[in-house]
Write an enzyme that holds these catalytic residues in place. Structure first.
Site, short mmCIF file in Angstrom:
data_model
loop_
_atom_site.label_atom_id
_atom_site.label_comp_id
_atom_site.label_asym_id
_atom_site.label_seq_id
_atom_site.Cartn_x
_atom_site.Cartn_y
_atom_site.Cartn_z
N HIS A 69 1.01 -1.22 0.05
CA HIS A 69 -0.13 -0.10 0.17
C HIS A 69 0.94 1.41 -0.01
O HIS A 69 1.45 1.49 1.06
CB HIS A 69 -0.92 -0.09 1.21
CG HIS A 69 -1.80 0.97 1.43
ND1 HIS A 69 -1.71 1.93 2.46
CD2 HIS A 69 -2.87 1.69 0.58
CE1 HIS A 69 -2.81 3.10 2.27
NE2 HIS A 69 -3.32 2.75 1.19
N ASP A 114 -0.99 6.09 -5.86
CA ASP A 114 -1.79 7.16 -6.32
C ASP A 114 -1.08 8.20 -6.93
O ASP A 114 0.06 8.40 -7.14
CB ASP A 114 -2.28 7.82 -5.10
CG ASP A 114 -2.68 6.96 -3.87
OD1 ASP A 114 -3.62 6.31 -3.94
OD2 ASP A 114 -1.72 6.64 -2.88
N HIS A 124 -0.57 10.73 -2.59
CA HIS A 124 -1.97 10.34 -2.19
C HIS A 124 -2.76 11.56 -1.95
O HIS A 124 -3.85 11.80 -2.81
CB HIS A 124 -1.95 9.56 -1.01
CG HIS A 124 -3.35 9.07 -0.58
ND1 HIS A 124 -4.10 10.03 0.45
CD2 HIS A 124 -4.21 8.02 -0.91
CE1 HIS A 124 -5.24 9.25 0.14
NE2 HIS A 124 -5.20 8.33 -0.07
#
Length: 250
Positions: free
Chosen positions: A10, A39, A52
């Protein structure tokens, strides 16, 4: 025998390195992750950068919105606020992440997956879908890439632009009968928040429709093993080392 569940780092190995930096991505690769989730935002001068938040305050020594900076200006900030010990912390370009990890995969003859989350649900970046598809194709990783977003319309646009693209609907609440919703739009992958998987009826309904399930963000060993036992397709975790250990330890 391994579990069949894929482990995604992640924002890289974000438990141990500054999130969404090259160090975090290489660390996840070295820890045996099957892929990384990260992201993208768009700079003022049109570059796709990997971070992000829409604002850089939380992760860097700067302030303000990504969209209000040129790339050259963003490169002057350190994106190591959560891991100040990490000196090499420049914000990466999308193409840099894909290129460096693809090169390692080619050298190691290893398959590696990219989950690219388009952060366009707050600011609807014009042309974002075209730009990300162009870069993914140029780097020859379309087959290894899954696109996701909380903006479901954006995912449908990706697929409209490229029929071979794999897309996923991200969600954390508010969708009733998600299996019907995904099937209505012919989307065969969903990314629910981990706590939604405690609603077993939803999980079983998705599996019956053959809709793939990748859940986020699971960091406890007990929970990772439980979801592997359930047979989710993918787990997105800050601790890809722990996830990889459990994945290999059936």
């Amino acid at each position: 025998m391994k579990y069949q569940t894929k482990i995604y780092g992640h924002r890289g190995a974000s438990e141990y390195a500054a999130e969404n930096t090259m160090k975090a991505f290489h660390m996840a690769y070295d820890m045996g992750a099957d892929g990384v989730e990260f992201d993208i935002q768009v700079t003022r001068d049109g570059y796709l950068v990997v971070t992000h938040d829409e604002w850089i305050n939380r992760v860097s020594d700067g302030t303000g919105c990504v969209k209000d900076y040129d790339l050259e200006e963003l490169r002057k900030f350190k994106f190591n606020k959560l891991h100040p010990e990490q000196e090499d912390s420049a914000i990466p370009l999308l193409e840099e992440v894909l290129e460096q990890l693809r090169e390692r995969c080619n050298q190691d003859k290893r398959e590696f997956l990219f989950n690219i989350e388009l952060k366009n649900n707050v600011f609807p970046y014009d042309g974002m879908e075209e730009k990300v598809l162009q870069i993914v194709k140029e780097k020859n990783v379309l087959e290894n890439t899954l696109f996701s977003s909380f903006s479901h319309a954006s995912m449908l646009k990706i697929r409209e632009l490229e029929s071979a693209a794999r897309v996923a609907f991200l969600y954390c609440d508010g969708i009733m009968n998600v299996e019907d919703y995904a099937q209505r739009y012919n989307v065969n992958t969903v990314h629910p928040a981990w706590y939604l998987m405690d609603r077993n009826a939803s999980f079983e309904a998705l599996r019956q429709r053959e809709i793939e399930i990748n859940i986020w963000t699971v960091n406890g060993g007990k929970e990772i093993r439980r979801f592997c036992d359930m047979g989710v397709n993918g787990i997105i975790t800050n601790k890809p080392d722990l996830g990889s250990e459990i994945r290999d330890d059936k």
